[in-house]
Design a protein around this motif. Structure first.
Motif, PDB file in Angstrom:
ATOM      1  N   THR A 157      13.111  34.534  30.476  1.00  0.00           N
ATOM      2  CA  THR A 157      12.494  35.580  29.649  1.00  0.00           C
ATOM      3  C   THR A 157      12.352  35.165  28.181  1.00  0.00           C
ATOM      4  O   THR A 157      11.905  35.976  27.364  1.00  0.00           O
ATOM      5  CB  THR A 157      13.313  36.881  29.706  1.00  0.00           C
ATOM      6  OG1 THR A 157      14.640  36.627  29.193  1.00  0.00           O
ATOM      7  CG2 THR A 157      13.415  37.399  31.137  1.00  0.00           C
ATOM      8  N   GLU A 158      12.702  33.945  27.849  1.00  0.00           N
ATOM      9  CA  GLU A 158      12.673  33.503  26.450  1.00  0.00           C
ATOM     10  C   GLU A 158      11.325  33.718  25.759  1.00  0.00           C
ATOM     11  O   GLU A 158      11.289  34.085  24.575  1.00  0.00           O
ATOM     12  CB  GLU A 158      13.090  32.029  26.356  1.00  0.00           C
ATOM     13  CG  GLU A 158      14.524  31.740  26.735  1.00  0.00           C
ATOM     14  CD  GLU A 158      14.756  31.700  28.239  1.00  0.00           C
ATOM     15  OE1 GLU A 158      15.932  31.691  28.661  1.00  0.00           O
ATOM     16  OE2 GLU A 158      13.758  31.688  29.007  1.00  0.00           O
ATOM     17  N   ALA A 161       9.634  36.664  22.872  1.00  0.00           N
ATOM     18  CA  ALA A 161       9.478  36.655  21.413  1.00  0.00           C
ATOM     19  C   ALA A 161       8.083  36.200  20.999  1.00  0.00           C
ATOM     20  O   ALA A 161       7.601  36.568  19.922  1.00  0.00           O
ATOM     21  CB  ALA A 161      10.537  35.765  20.774  1.00  0.00           C
ATOM     22  N   ASP A 162       7.427  35.415  21.849  1.00  0.00           N
ATOM     23  CA  ASP A 162       6.098  34.896  21.524  1.00  0.00           C
ATOM     24  C   ASP A 162       4.997  35.939  21.703  1.00  0.00           C
ATOM     25  O   ASP A 162       3.847  35.687  21.345  1.00  0.00           O
ATOM     26  CB  ASP A 162       5.778  33.675  22.400  1.00  0.00           C
ATOM     27  CG  ASP A 162       6.769  32.541  22.201  1.00  0.00           C
ATOM     28  OD1 ASP A 162       7.353  32.452  21.104  1.00  0.00           O
ATOM     29  OD2 ASP A 162       6.964  31.753  23.146  1.00  0.00           O
ATOM     30  N   ASP A 187      19.239  42.401  26.378  1.00  0.00           N
ATOM     31  CA  ASP A 187      19.053  41.134  25.662  1.00  0.00           C
ATOM     32  C   ASP A 187      17.570  40.842  25.444  1.00  0.00           C
ATOM     33  O   ASP A 187      17.161  40.419  24.354  1.00  0.00           O
ATOM     34  CB  ASP A 187      19.702  39.998  26.454  1.00  0.00           C
ATOM     35  CG  ASP A 187      19.488  38.645  25.790  1.00  0.00           C
ATOM     36  OD1 ASP A 187      19.966  38.452  24.650  1.00  0.00           O
ATOM     37  OD2 ASP A 187      18.834  37.787  26.408  1.00  0.00           O
ATOM     38  N   VAL A 188      16.750  41.076  26.464  1.00  0.00           N
ATOM     39  CA  VAL A 188      15.311  40.870  26.317  1.00  0.00           C
ATOM     40  C   VAL A 188      14.760  41.802  25.244  1.00  0.00           C
ATOM     41  O   VAL A 188      13.929  41.402  24.414  1.00  0.00           O
ATOM     42  CB  VAL A 188      14.577  41.094  27.661  1.00  0.00           C
ATOM     43  CG1 VAL A 188      13.069  40.976  27.467  1.00  0.00           C
ATOM     44  CG2 VAL A 188      15.048  40.083  28.702  1.00  0.00           C
ATOM     45  N   ARG A 190      16.271  42.967  22.611  1.00  0.00           N
ATOM     46  CA  ARG A 190      16.636  42.482  21.280  1.00  0.00           C
ATOM     47  C   ARG A 190      15.717  41.354  20.821  1.00  0.00           C
ATOM     48  O   ARG A 190      15.434  41.214  19.623  1.00  0.00           O
ATOM     49  CB  ARG A 190      18.088  42.005  21.271  1.00  0.00           C
ATOM     50  CG  ARG A 190      19.116  43.137  21.230  1.00  0.00           C
ATOM     51  CD  ARG A 190      20.502  42.613  20.961  1.00  0.00           C
ATOM     52  NE  ARG A 190      21.018  41.819  22.071  1.00  0.00           N
ATOM     53  CZ  ARG A 190      21.716  42.320  23.076  1.00  0.00           C
ATOM     54  NH1 ARG A 190      21.989  43.631  23.120  1.00  0.00           N
ATOM     55  NH2 ARG A 190      22.152  41.550  24.043  1.00  0.00           N
ATOM     56  N   ARG A 191      15.244  40.547  21.762  1.00  0.00           N
ATOM     57  CA  ARG A 191      14.396  39.408  21.396  1.00  0.00           C
ATOM     58  C   ARG A 191      12.916  39.775  21.311  1.00  0.00           C
ATOM     59  O   ARG A 191      12.119  39.012  20.772  1.00  0.00           O
ATOM     60  CB  ARG A 191      14.595  38.273  22.407  1.00  0.00           C
ATOM     61  CG  ARG A 191      15.957  37.614  22.286  1.00  0.00           C
ATOM     62  CD  ARG A 191      16.111  36.436  23.222  1.00  0.00           C
ATOM     63  NE  ARG A 191      16.448  36.851  24.578  1.00  0.00           N
ATOM     64  CZ  ARG A 191      15.635  36.760  25.619  1.00  0.00           C
ATOM     65  NH1 ARG A 191      14.406  36.271  25.465  1.00  0.00           N
ATOM     66  NH2 ARG A 191      16.019  37.148  26.820  1.00  0.00           N
ATOM     67  N   HIS A 193       9.552  42.110  20.217  1.00  0.00           N
ATOM     68  CA  HIS A 193       9.081  42.698  18.963  1.00  0.00           C
ATOM     69  C   HIS A 193       8.349  44.006  19.254  1.00  0.00           C
ATOM     70  O   HIS A 193       7.929  44.260  20.384  1.00  0.00           O
ATOM     71  CB  HIS A 193       8.147  41.723  18.239  1.00  0.00           C
ATOM     72  CG  HIS A 193       8.831  40.467  17.779  1.00  0.00           C
ATOM     73  ND1 HIS A 193       9.423  40.346  16.547  1.00  0.00           N
ATOM     74  CD2 HIS A 193       9.034  39.276  18.411  1.00  0.00           C
ATOM     75  CE1 HIS A 193       9.951  39.140  16.425  1.00  0.00           C
ATOM     76  NE2 HIS A 193       9.731  38.471  17.539  1.00  0.00           N
TER      77      HIS A 193
END
Length: 232
Positions: A157-158, A161-162, A187-188, A190-191, A193
């Motif tokens: 899921t990184e 943020a993009d 966690d997702v 928090r990252r 937007h």
């Protein structure tokens, strides 16, 4: 023909070459089968086409790899309802369930098929493993404007943020999930937007059957709010 697709997943860059597309009507069904043949195999989808559609939604499941749906038939229910909002939907069956790279390829091909039908803005909905798949696919295609991840895993899921400034992210999880804990969605979140939203349902499990009606309302409203020009 869709043309060559360049897809990047977890720092792995892959070119996929579609070779044929077949749309097969299904008697007494609300959908047609769409078979996208590529040099990596054939991706099979269920396509519900809305009249005068400008937007589309791609829906993917978990590691089962079929056309499974969380929340007591959320996906077929949305597919039927979205027809009234001029939104076409596409359910995608993974060729290699549990493989994030290959499943993302399947999903990106589904997005590209909807684009080939003249749809300019796309939403993605993924459950469990499919939450990571949806985020990866969204990062690969600027047409994606909405991502909904239900009971998502954390791995893969990184790229959330993009999606800043492009895609609205909705995360839903049950706090009694015995498969994937709600901290993964937290966690997702928090990252991610803005616009973003996190809903954790008290007492709900992995498929969120216990809160199916509430979840349906939230997902539908998020999609209609954030897909541009949607008929409400």
């Amino acid at each position: 023909m869709l043309g060559t697709a360049a897809i990047e997943v977890d720092a792995t860059s892959i070119e996929v070459h579609p070779t044929d597309i077949r749309r097969v009507p299904q008697a007494d069904k609300a959908y047609d089968l769409v078979e996208i043949e590529t040099d990596r195999g054939t991706t099979i989808c269920r396509y519900c086409e809305a009249e005068q559609a400008r937007n589309g939604v791609v829906m993917v499941g978990g590691v089962g790899g079929g056309f499974d749906s969380p929340a007591r038939g959320l996906y077929p229910r949305l597919a039927k309802d979205f027809l009234n909002h001029r939104i076409s939907t596409l359910g995608v069956r993974y060729r290699h369930p549990t493989d994030l790279v290959e499943s993302t390829i399947d999903t990106v091909l589904g997005i590209r098929y909807l684009e080939s039908q003249g749809l300019s803005a796309i939403g993605l909905i993924g459950h469990s493993f499919g939450g990571a798949v949806a985020i990866q696919a969204a990062a690969n295609n600027p047409a994606v404007r909405v991502v909904v991840a239900i009971s998502t895993q954390a791995a893969g899921t990184e790229p959330v943020a993009d999606l800043a400034g492009r895609a609205a992210v909705l995360l839903l999880h049950g706090n009694a999930d015995p498969v994937l804990p709600p901290r993964y969605s937290e966690d997702v979140y928090r990252r991610a937007h803005e616009p973003r939203r996190l809903i954790v349902y008290d007492g709900a499990g992995h498929t969120l059957d216990e809160v199916a009606e509430s979840l349906y309302v939230e997902v539908k409203a998020w999609i209609l709010k954030h897909l541009p020009g949607t008929l409400v």
